[in-house]
Write a protein that holds these residues in place. Structure first.
Motif, mmCIF file in Angstrom:
data_model
loop_
_atom_site.group_PDB
_atom_site.id
_atom_site.type_symbol
_atom_site.label_atom_id
_atom_site.label_comp_id
_atom_site.label_asym_id
_atom_site.label_seq_id
_atom_site.Cartn_x
_atom_site.Cartn_y
_atom_site.Cartn_z
ATOM 1 N N VAL A 14 5.507 -3.862 6.990
ATOM 2 C CA VAL A 14 5.202 -2.365 7.166
ATOM 3 C C VAL A 14 5.361 -1.486 6.956
ATOM 4 O O VAL A 14 3.968 -0.843 6.662
ATOM 5 N N LEU A 15 6.337 -1.508 5.349
ATOM 6 C CA LEU A 15 6.409 -0.330 4.282
ATOM 7 C C LEU A 15 4.531 -0.402 4.123
ATOM 8 O O LEU A 15 4.150 0.625 3.484
ATOM 9 N N VAL A 16 4.091 -1.132 3.335
ATOM 10 C CA VAL A 16 3.528 -1.600 2.628
ATOM 11 C C VAL A 16 2.183 -1.438 3.184
ATOM 12 O O VAL A 16 1.277 -0.434 2.658
ATOM 13 N N PHE A 17 2.159 -1.819 4.592
ATOM 14 C CA PHE A 17 1.158 -1.549 5.254
ATOM 15 C C PHE A 17 0.810 -0.556 5.313
ATOM 16 O O PHE A 17 -0.183 0.411 5.850
ATOM 17 N N SER A 18 1.576 0.504 6.094
ATOM 18 C CA SER A 18 1.622 2.377 6.438
ATOM 19 C C SER A 18 1.702 2.956 4.887
ATOM 20 O O SER A 18 1.106 3.921 5.389
ATOM 21 N N ILE A 19 1.936 2.593 4.119
ATOM 22 C CA ILE A 19 1.636 3.725 2.765
ATOM 23 C C ILE A 19 0.810 3.358 2.040
ATOM 24 O O ILE A 19 0.308 4.191 1.052
ATOM 25 N N ALA A 20 0.573 2.015 1.330
ATOM 26 C CA ALA A 20 -0.388 1.631 0.650
ATOM 27 C C ALA A 20 -2.357 2.313 0.668
ATOM 28 O O ALA A 20 -1.964 2.596 -0.558
ATOM 29 N N PRO A 21 -1.995 2.422 1.714
ATOM 30 C CA PRO A 21 -4.096 3.157 1.347
ATOM 31 C C PRO A 21 -3.594 4.583 1.122
ATOM 32 O O PRO A 21 -4.269 5.402 0.530
ATOM 33 N N ALA A 22 -2.188 4.938 1.360
ATOM 34 C CA ALA A 22 -2.367 6.339 1.452
ATOM 35 C C ALA A 22 -1.230 6.971 -0.140
ATOM 36 O O ALA A 22 -2.423 7.697 -0.608
ATOM 37 N N THR A 23 -0.669 5.738 -0.738
ATOM 38 C CA THR A 23 -0.633 5.550 -1.985
ATOM 39 C C THR A 23 -1.432 5.892 -2.704
ATOM 40 O O THR A 23 -2.277 6.419 -4.050
ATOM 41 N N ARG A 24 -2.260 4.838 -2.368
ATOM 42 C CA ARG A 24 -3.054 4.072 -3.042
ATOM 43 C C ARG A 24 -4.521 5.407 -3.430
ATOM 44 O O ARG A 24 -5.205 6.022 -4.554
ATOM 45 N N ALA A 25 -4.966 6.001 -2.029
ATOM 46 C CA ALA A 25 -5.789 7.175 -2.215
ATOM 47 C C ALA A 25 -5.411 7.776 -3.293
ATOM 48 O O ALA A 25 -6.011 9.398 -4.004
ATOM 49 N N ALA A 26 -4.354 8.891 -3.777
ATOM 50 C CA ALA A 26 -3.197 9.810 -4.029
ATOM 51 C C ALA A 26 -3.452 9.149 -5.358
ATOM 52 O O ALA A 26 -2.523 10.117 -6.901
ATOM 53 N N GLY A 27 -3.736 7.749 -6.264
ATOM 54 C CA GLY A 27 -3.531 7.742 -6.747
ATOM 55 C C GLY A 27 -2.472 6.843 -7.384
ATOM 56 O O GLY A 27 -2.068 6.455 -8.960
ATOM 57 N N VAL A 28 -1.856 5.259 -6.493
ATOM 58 C CA VAL A 28 -0.442 5.581 -6.946
ATOM 59 C C VAL A 28 -0.503 4.193 -6.538
ATOM 60 O O VAL A 28 -0.506 3.710 -6.226
ATOM 61 N N VAL A 29 0.297 3.878 -7.997
ATOM 62 C CA VAL A 29 0.190 2.148 -8.000
ATOM 63 C C VAL A 29 1.639 1.419 -7.309
ATOM 64 O O VAL A 29 2.421 2.071 -7.509
ATOM 65 N N ILE A 30 1.352 0.716 -6.688
ATOM 66 C CA ILE A 30 2.641 -0.093 -6.368
ATOM 67 C C ILE A 30 3.097 -0.997 -6.765
ATOM 68 O O ILE A 30 1.798 -1.891 -7.014
ATOM 69 N N VAL A 31 4.154 -1.433 -7.208
ATOM 70 C CA VAL A 31 3.664 -2.620 -8.214
ATOM 71 C C VAL A 31 5.413 -3.077 -7.806
ATOM 72 O O VAL A 31 5.923 -3.017 -6.918
ATOM 73 N N ALA A 32 5.321 -4.988 -7.457
ATOM 74 C CA ALA A 32 6.515 -5.455 -6.634
ATOM 75 C C ALA A 32 6.919 -6.492 -7.425
ATOM 76 O O ALA A 32 5.502 -6.713 -8.288
ATOM 77 N N ALA A 33 8.059 -7.555 -8.156
ATOM 78 C CA ALA A 33 8.438 -8.645 -8.583
ATOM 79 C C ALA A 33 7.774 -9.805 -7.665
ATOM 80 O O ALA A 33 7.439 -9.921 -6.137
ATOM 81 N N PHE A 48 0.556 -8.428 -0.897
ATOM 82 C CA PHE A 48 0.007 -8.009 -0.040
ATOM 83 C C PHE A 48 -1.310 -6.908 -0.779
ATOM 84 O O PHE A 48 -0.874 -6.889 -2.143
ATOM 85 N N PRO A 49 -1.819 -7.311 -0.077
ATOM 86 C CA PRO A 49 -3.200 -6.807 -1.068
ATOM 87 C C PRO A 49 -3.145 -5.092 -1.504
ATOM 88 O O PRO A 49 -2.376 -4.593 -0.722
ATOM 89 N N GLY A 50 -3.590 -4.587 -2.331
ATOM 90 C CA GLY A 50 -3.119 -3.377 -3.574
ATOM 91 C C GLY A 50 -2.174 -3.617 -3.890
ATOM 92 O O GLY A 50 -1.376 -2.247 -4.703
ATOM 93 N N VAL A 51 -1.407 -4.354 -4.090
ATOM 94 C CA VAL A 51 0.074 -4.840 -4.846
ATOM 95 C C VAL A 51 0.034 -5.349 -6.287
ATOM 96 O O VAL A 51 -1.206 -6.914 -6.036
ATOM 97 N N ILE A 52 0.392 -5.120 -6.788
ATOM 98 C CA ILE A 52 -0.071 -5.431 -8.695
ATOM 99 C C ILE A 52 1.860 -6.201 -8.333
ATOM 100 O O ILE A 52 3.073 -5.677 -8.795
ATOM 101 N N ALA A 53 2.019 -7.631 -8.043
ATOM 102 C CA ALA A 53 2.937 -8.180 -8.953
ATOM 103 C C ALA A 53 3.459 -9.080 -10.344
ATOM 104 O O ALA A 53 1.999 -8.875 -10.909
#
Length: 66
Positions: A14-33, A48-53
């Motif tokens: 829920v967290l990733v799918f709800s915030i990922a598009p907006a954060t990527r659009a703002a230039g934020v990179v999501i990184v997770a273990a 998840f798509p768009g997350v750097i593992a």
């Protein structure tokens, strides 16, 4: 496994799918273990798509034991 632990992947989704598009659009990179299971199975939220593992390797570039 208790109910709270079963909710963790769902809440991560829920967290990733709800915030990922907006954060990527703002230039934020999501990184997770990538996980601590020493497994080839996907680990969420890193899978998840768009997350750097990210993970760890030893001096020989083999998957770290921890």
């Amino acid at each position: 496994m208790n109910a709270r632990l079963r909710l963790v992947p769902f809440l991560a989704a829920v967290l990733v799918f709800s915030i990922a598009p907006a954060t990527r659009a703002a230039g934020v990179v999501i990184v997770a273990a990538a996980g601590n299971e020493s497994s080839n199975e996907p680990s969420y939220p890193a899978a998840f798509p768009g997350v750097i593992a990210v993970g760890a390797v030893d001096i020989n570039k083999a998957r770290a034991w921890y």
